[in-house]
Design a protein around this motif. Structure first.
Motif, PDB file in Angstrom:
ATOM      1  N   ASP A 268      -2.222 -11.383   2.593  1.00 46.60           N
ATOM      2  CA  ASP A 268      -3.498 -11.400   3.303  1.00 46.60           C
ATOM      3  C   ASP A 268      -3.564 -10.265   4.311  1.00 46.60           C
ATOM      4  OD1 ASP A 268      -4.296 -13.712   1.953  1.00 46.60           O
ATOM      5  OD2 ASP A 268      -3.284 -14.996   3.421  1.00 46.60           O
ATOM      6  N   ILE A 269      -4.705  -9.591   4.348  1.00 40.36           N
ATOM      7  CA  ILE A 269      -4.922  -8.532   5.329  1.00 40.36           C
ATOM      8  C   ILE A 269      -5.241  -9.204   6.660  1.00 40.36           C
ATOM      9  CG2 ILE A 269      -6.321  -6.533   5.936  1.00 40.36           C
ATOM     10  CD1 ILE A 269      -6.958  -6.303   2.910  1.00 40.36           C
TER      11      ILE A 269
ATOM     12  N   LEU B 169       0.959   5.691   8.743  1.00 43.31           N
ATOM     13  CA  LEU B 169      -0.177   4.773   8.857  1.00 43.31           C
ATOM     14  C   LEU B 169       0.239   3.331   8.568  1.00 43.31           C
ATOM     15  CD1 LEU B 169      -3.037   6.797   7.150  1.00 43.31           C
ATOM     16  CD2 LEU B 169      -2.970   6.025   9.524  1.00 43.31           C
ATOM     17  N   CYS B 170       1.013   3.153   7.504  1.00 38.37           N
ATOM     18  CA  CYS B 170       1.442   1.802   7.132  1.00 38.37           C
ATOM     19  C   CYS B 170       2.392   1.215   8.173  1.00 38.37           C
ATOM     20  CB  CYS B 170       2.104   1.817   5.761  1.00 38.37           C
ATOM     21  SG  CYS B 170       0.956   2.183   4.422  1.00 38.37           S
TER      22      CYS B 170
ATOM     23  N   ASP C  54     -10.737  -1.930   6.466  1.00 37.01           N
ATOM     24  CA  ASP C  54     -11.105  -0.564   6.084  1.00 37.01           C
ATOM     25  C   ASP C  54      -9.864   0.305   5.860  1.00 37.01           C
ATOM     26  OD1 ASP C  54     -13.732  -1.326   6.347  1.00 37.01           O
ATOM     27  OD2 ASP C  54     -13.960  -0.462   8.367  1.00 37.01           O
ATOM     28  N   LEU C  55      -8.874   0.157   6.743  1.00 34.25           N
ATOM     29  CA  LEU C  55      -7.639   0.927   6.593  1.00 34.25           C
ATOM     30  C   LEU C  55      -6.936   0.564   5.289  1.00 34.25           C
ATOM     31  CD1 LEU C  55      -5.455   2.843   7.635  1.00 34.25           C
ATOM     32  CD2 LEU C  55      -4.455   0.891   8.851  1.00 34.25           C
ATOM     33  N   HIS C  56      -6.834  -0.735   5.018  1.00 36.82           N
ATOM     34  CA  HIS C  56      -6.163  -1.159   3.786  1.00 36.82           C
ATOM     35  C   HIS C  56      -6.933  -0.687   2.559  1.00 36.82           C
ATOM     36  CE1 HIS C  56      -4.920  -3.841   0.514  1.00 36.82           C
ATOM     37  NE2 HIS C  56      -3.732  -3.648   1.047  1.00 36.82           N
ATOM     38  N   ARG C  57      -8.260  -0.740   2.622  1.00 32.87           N
ATOM     39  CA  ARG C  57      -9.079  -0.267   1.502  1.00 32.87           C
ATOM     40  C   ARG C  57      -8.821   1.207   1.228  1.00 32.87           C
ATOM     41  NH1 ARG C  57     -13.777  -0.990   3.566  1.00 32.87           N
ATOM     42  NH2 ARG C  57     -13.843  -3.192   3.039  1.00 32.87           N
ATOM     43  N   GLU C  58      -8.784   2.023   2.289  1.00 30.38           N
ATOM     44  CA  GLU C  58      -8.542   3.458   2.115  1.00 30.38           C
ATOM     45  C   GLU C  58      -7.129   3.737   1.618  1.00 30.38           C
ATOM     46  OE1 GLU C  58     -10.865   5.792   2.122  1.00 30.38           O
ATOM     47  OE2 GLU C  58     -12.261   4.167   2.508  1.00 30.38           O
TER      48      GLU C  58
ATOM     49  N   ALA D 270       0.839  -1.205   0.000  1.00 30.17           N
ATOM     50  CA  ALA D 270       0.000   0.000   0.000  1.00 30.17           C
ATOM     51  C   ALA D 270       0.876   1.257   0.000  1.00 30.17           C
ATOM     52  CB  ALA D 270      -0.927  -0.004   1.209  1.00 30.17           C
ATOM     53  N   HIS D 271       1.926   1.256   0.801  1.00 29.12           N
ATOM     54  CA  HIS D 271       2.842   2.400   0.840  1.00 29.12           C
ATOM     55  C   HIS D 271       3.549   2.576  -0.499  1.00 29.12           C
ATOM     56  CE1 HIS D 271       6.893   4.109   1.453  1.00 29.12           C
ATOM     57  NE2 HIS D 271       6.224   4.996   2.177  1.00 29.12           N
ATOM     58  N   ASP D 272       4.060   1.494  -1.042  1.00 35.72           N
ATOM     59  CA  ASP D 272       4.804   1.579  -2.304  1.00 35.72           C
ATOM     60  C   ASP D 272       3.918   2.021  -3.457  1.00 35.72           C
ATOM     61  OD1 ASP D 272       7.028   0.814  -0.933  1.00 35.72           O
ATOM     62  OD2 ASP D 272       7.111  -1.229  -1.751  1.00 35.72           O
TER      63      ASP D 272
END
Length: 179
Positions: free
Chosen positions: A83-84, A69-70, A94-98, A25-27
C-alpha cells in the motif's frame, strides 16, 4: 558477485528501501536498466550500437537518482507492504506513479532496443517496416492461393481449378527476414 556480498547488498537495500512499494519501484527500474544493457551487449550492428550507447549511459546515470528518491520516500513514509502511504495532497501517490512510469518506460526502452536488433542494416526504419508489411501481405496471398489450389484440386470434374504446382514461397522474394 559472491554470496556474502549479495547478502550484504540485499540487507542494505532492505534497510534503505524497505520491502514495500518504494523497493518495488526501485527494483523495477533497475531490472529494466539491466535488461537494456543485456540487449545492448547482444547487438551486432555497429551503427545501432553506437547510437544506443550514449542513451544507455544516460539511463544508467538515472539509477542513483531513482534510488535517492525511493530512499527518501522510504525515510519519510516507511512501508513494508503493497500500500502506498497516505500524504497530504496525495504527493506520495504522484511520486509512486512517476516512479512506476519510469520503470515501465525503462522496460519499454529495453523492448524497443531488442526489436531494433532485427532491423536490416543500412535501410531506413520506415522502408524496412514497409518491406515487412509487403512480405506479410505476400505470405498471406500465398497462403490464400495455396488454400484455393488445394480446394480447387479436390473439385476434379466439378469444374474447379486444378493447380498442381505449389504457390511460390513469399520468403524467397522478400529482402527482409521474417520476424
Amino acid at each position: 558477485m559472491g554470496f556474502l556480498s549479495e547478502h550484504r547488498a540485499q540487507r542494505r537495500d532492505e534497510k534503505q528501501l524497505g520491502l514495500g512499494v518504494w523497493r518495488r519501484a526501485h527494483d523495477r527500474f533497475r531490472r529494466g536498466l539491466d535488461r537494456f544493457h543485456q540487449v545492448l551487449e547482444q547487438i551486432q550492428d555497429a551503427d545501432l550500437q553506437a547510437a544506443a550507447v550514449p542513451a544507455a549511459n544516460e539511463l544508467a546515470d538515472l539509477l542513483p537518482r531513482v534510488r535517492a528518491l525511493c530512499t527518501a520516500a522510504q525515510t519519510m513514509a516507511p512501508t513494508n507492504d503493497q500500500d502506498i502511504p497516505g500524504s497530504e495532497g496525495g504527493w506520495l501517490n504522484d511520486l509512486h506513479r512517476e516512479l512506476s512510469r519510469a520503470g515501465n518506460d525503462m522496460a519499454q526502452a529495453a523492448e524497443a532496443l531488442a526489436l531494433a536488433r532485427f532491423r536490416t542494416p543500412g535501410i531506413d526504419p520506415e522502408m524496412a517496416r514497409a518491406q515487412r508489411l509487403e512480405c506479410r501481405a505476400a505470405a498471406h496471398r500465398g497462403r490464400r492461393r495455396a488454400h484455393r489450389a488445394r480446394r480447387g484440386a479436390g473439385a476434379g470434374a466439378r469444374g474447379g481449378l486444378r493447380r498442381t504446382a505449389a504457390a511460390p514461397s513469399p520468403k524467397a522474394s522478400c529482402p527482409v527476414a521474417f520476424l
